[in-house]
Enzyme design. Structure first.
Site, PDB file in Angstrom:
ATOM      1  N   ASP A  82     -56.798-121.052  50.720  1.00 55.87           N
ATOM      2  CA  ASP A  82     -57.216-122.441  50.567  1.00 55.87           C
ATOM      3  C   ASP A  82     -56.229-123.407  51.215  1.00 55.87           C
ATOM      4  OD1 ASP A  82     -58.843-124.527  49.735  1.00 55.87           O
ATOM      5  OD2 ASP A  82     -58.899-123.888  47.641  1.00 55.87           O
TER       6      ASP A  82
ATOM      7  N   ASP B 189     -67.341-127.234  48.460  1.00 55.82           N
ATOM      8  CA  ASP B 189     -67.123-127.220  47.013  1.00 55.82           C
ATOM      9  C   ASP B 189     -68.372-127.645  46.251  1.00 55.82           C
ATOM     10  OD1 ASP B 189     -64.534-126.357  47.253  1.00 55.82           O
ATOM     11  OD2 ASP B 189     -63.617-128.330  47.029  1.00 55.82           O
TER      12      ASP B 189
END
Length: 786
Positions: A476, A544
């Site tokens: 990430d 997301d």
């Protein structure tokens, strides 16, 4: 594949022809990029500029005059009469920005040309061929290499540019595109992928008009605002017919794409490193390499362009053990727990995930250091023993004992100021001396320009992976880059690109040390969804946002340039954390199936009926996984504003041949909708197929007071009876079945009516807002006497 004839270079793929030639002045003229055709000379392709225009600048040439602003060029310089957007801005040895690159030599070789420090496509000597054309400045010993690699089977041409300084004084690169070409074309549209956090990659198509269109990123990554990829398409080009050109960049830093239509109707397209705050000194005897760009052409519409790019990414970008391999169905704990979890809770979730059909459990953020919120602990990779008393090894053993793989989240490019790492090495964070730091998600970026920082990241990640049996990594990056400064650099204009090179160094070392680990890249969702990352991480988290209504737009946009095998997509709990919207379990799964399916929810919050349906959906995905991830993917021209359609068809050479899946996705329902007619694609013309709705159910609690019109007794829509019944009983949706030849099904299948306001009769399709259906399609074995 590559031919040099009469001063002209001809590059051919299976369906396309790309040609450019050397003008009498030594400049390169772009001749053609489009349909492959037989050739009897090149005169028909050459521009006949006989007089220029009133303000044209002229360069003397043998037998005439060269007007650089009027001719479609393969490459252009600066300050010599071409006033269109320049692909290069170089500070030359005399301190001026004037450059004039002309043909010097060329070489044709089998295979690819090495690209130091940067990811690139690959292929063997029997799979591709390369051309390097060397241009030399008319005044100084500064050279420019234009490199081309032709992939015939994939219909893709890769390009890149290198500046080589052979003078005794420095050259400074302020801008250098990886690819540029001009063409005289009919009126075109440009399609870009635009958006932001939780609304990435929305396809944005609009006309190209006179002037300049820029598609770029200045965030330090390829970005969620504008993906590097873009397409040019004829105004009448649709999903299945018409000409289009696709362009993308194998790079994960700031990018820059531009399309300019001149006042004389010549279109110029280019792509490369973003020139935003960019400056790269090239000392005498040194070189600078731009990243690789890739291009394709199709006259089979946007689906044809996508098919070329999908094959190219799967065959020439993704590498290692996961190339062509089916991706596992994972369960990720993030939306279920955030930072609040314990080992026992994770094991319990994993046990239930296994029952649902998951094959891999991924522990997300919060497993290390003092990481109980996003304000502390980032950069420290000692296991938080309060949460995981058995450490990573103990948890991994428990997860694997359930029959699941174990995966782990990292964000190794960042640091919290409240961390042991920052306290020990505050100089490792990206900051401008004397300025107040800016923060994103309460964190700073680590300076990957520093070799000691890169070593720390590699050692930390490798040590964690070596401490347990870990088969997956979620990599990430949760902030944009600001305060661009590194004490290691002689010119701060080098920062963004030097950091990208540092990232690639880290990823190369980590993946080399852990070749069997599946890496999924992520950057607050889709902030770094690009071909550069896909060279190291075979799949990327698209967004997301897990609301299927939003995901439809995101996954559709990405599908123009990236294969479904690369698109991470999860079915989550409803109402959705990003939109507060409620959606059906079927739709959450149906949308996620057109990608790499995962689950992001707490199984303990599902009732019996939901568990049963979710397990069935996962089982179906695994049955047709090869079709979804590696089949030929089709989008459909939009018939209705509130309907999107996808189809994936098993490839003839694959084990899933003869199978397909069609998805019907409604957004906001409208009253009395029209009849739906589906024209399936990609099926064998004379084969017979069965088309059948995948069984689905409706939560009866969602029907509320409408139930009183269908039941013989009155039921309180808010009462305990309906609430309890809804945990175990779900209303079955009608199953529709059709049989026909591939040719027949392509002519149109009339589906049953969607709900029209006249009640439920057992045959009407029950689709509320953001309702959807999957249709399973399978070739039938039919006797000759049918």
């Amino acid at each position: 594949m590559i031919e040099h004839r009469d001063g002209t270079f001809i590059l051919t793929t299976r369906d396309s022809l790309y040609a450019f030639g050397v003008l009498p002045t030594g400049h390169l003229e772009h001749l053609h990029y489009g349909r492959r055709c037989s050739l009897a000379g090149f005169d028909t392709f050459r521009a006949k500029v006989t007089a220029g225009y009133g303000t044209s600048i002229a360069i003397p040439a043998d037998g005439g005059t060269f007007y650089p602003d009027c001719v479609p060029l393969e490459w252009s310089g600066s300050g010599r009469g071409d006033f269109r957007h320049s692909p290069a801005e170089l500070v030359m040895p005399d301190g001026s920005f004037v450059s004039d690159f002309r043909y010097a030599s060329h070489a044709i070789t089998r295979g690819t040309v090495p690209l130091p420090g940067l990811p690139a496509s690959y292929g063997g000597p029997d799979e591709c061929e390369s051309l390097v054309v060397t241009l030399r400045d008319a005044l100084f010993p500064v050279e420019l290499d234009l490199a081309y690699t032709v992939y015939p089977a994939e219909n893709v041409i890769a390009r890149r540019t290198t500046v080589r300084n052979l003078s005794d004084r420095p050259v400074v690169v302020k801008k250098l595109m990886s690819a540029m070409f001009d063409m005289v074309a009919p009126p075109l549209d440009i399609l870009t992928l635009d958006g932001g956090w939780i609304k990435e990659a929305h396809a944005n198509r609009r006309p190209v008009v006179r002037g300049l269109v820029v598609n770029d990123s200045t965030t330090g990554a390829s970005g969620n605002r504008h993906n590097p990829a873009f397409a040019l398409a004829g105004r009448r080009t649709g999903e299945d017919a018409g000409e289009c050109w696709g362009i993308n960049l194998v790079y994960s830093g700031n990018h820059y794409g531009a399309v300019e239509l001149s006042g004389h109707g010549v279109l110029r397209a280019m792509i490369g490193i973003g020139p935003h705050n960019f400056s790269w000194p090239v000392p005498p005897g040194d070189s600078f390499h731009a990243p690789e760009a890739v291009m394709t052409w199709s006259d089979g519409g946007l689906n044809g362009m996508s098919a070329n790019f999908h094959d190219f990414v799967n065959d020439r970008i993704v590498r290692g053990p996961w190339k062509g391999r089916e991706r596992p169905v994972l369960m990720n704990n993030w939306e279920a727990t955030f930072f609040d979890f314990s080992e026992s809770r994770i094991v319990k979730m994993a046990r239930e995930a296994k029952k649902l059909g998951a094959e891999l459990f991924v522990l997300d953020d919060g497993w290390f250091g003092a990481r109980n919120s996003d304000r502390a602990g980032l950069g420290d990779y000692g296991v938080n023993r309060k949460k995981l008393p058995g450490g990573l090894s103990g948890l991994a053993k428990k997860i694997r004992a359930l029959g699941l793989g174990f995966g782990l989240w990292f964000e190794p490019e960042m640091v919290n100021e409240d961390s042991d790492l920052f306290r020990a090495h505050p100089d490792w964070a990206v900051r401008v001396p004397g300025r107040e730091s800016t923060r994103g998600r309460n964190q700073l970026a680590l300076d990957l320009c520093l070799p000691e920082v890169r070593d720390y990241v590699v050692e930390s990640v490798n040590a964690s992976l070596a401490s347990a049996e870990i088969s997956y990594v979620k990599w990430d990056m949760n902030r944009h880059l600001t305060d661009a400064f590194s004490p290691s650099l002689p010119d701060q204009g080098m920062f963004f690109h030097a950091r990208a090179l540092g990232l690639y160094d880290v990823l190369s070392r980590v993946t080399a040390a852990n070749p069997g680990v599946l890496v999924e890249s992520c950057s607050s969702g889709g902030n770094r969804f690009d071909l550069g990352m896909l060279c190291y991480a075979p799949q990327a988290w698209a967004s997301d946002d897990t609301d299927p209504g939003e995901r439809l737009k995101i996954q559709e946009g990405l599908s123009y340039f990236y294969p479904l095998s690369a698109i991470g997509a999860h079915a989550s709990q409803s109402p959705h954390q990003q939109t507060l919207r409620r959606t059906s379990l079927a739709s959450r799964c149906n949308v996620a199936c057109f990608g790499v399916l995962g689950l992001e929810l707490d199984p303990a919050e599902l009732d019996s009926g939901e568990r049963k349906e979710l397990a069935a959906r996962v089982a179906y995905y695994k049955k047709r996984r090869r079709v979804f991830q590696y089949g030929r993917f089709f989008r459909f021209d939009r018939r209705l504003d509130n309907v999107r359609e996808f189809e994936a068809v098993g490839r003839a050479e694959d084990a899933c041949a003869g199978s397909a899946v069609y998805g019907f996705f409604q957004t906001v329902a409208e009253a009395a909708p029209p009849m739906d007619v589906v024209s399936l694609k990609g099926l064998e013309r004379d084969s017979v197929y069965r088309m059948e709705t995948l069984p689905a159910t409706v939560d009866i609690r969602e029907l509320g007071s409408l139930l009183k019109h269908a039941l013989p007794v009155r039921v309180n829509p808010h009462g305990i009876l309906l609430n309890e019944a809804g945990k175990y009983y779900r209303l079955e949706c009608p199953v529709e079945r059709h049989v026909g030849t591939g040719d027949q099904l392509s002519c149109g299948v009339k589906l049953a009516q969607r709900f029209t306001g006249l009640g439920h009769n057992g045959a009407t399709r029950l689709l509320a807002d953001f309702g959807s259906e999957l249709y399973d399609i399978e070739r039938m074995e039919v006797s000759d006497g049918r």
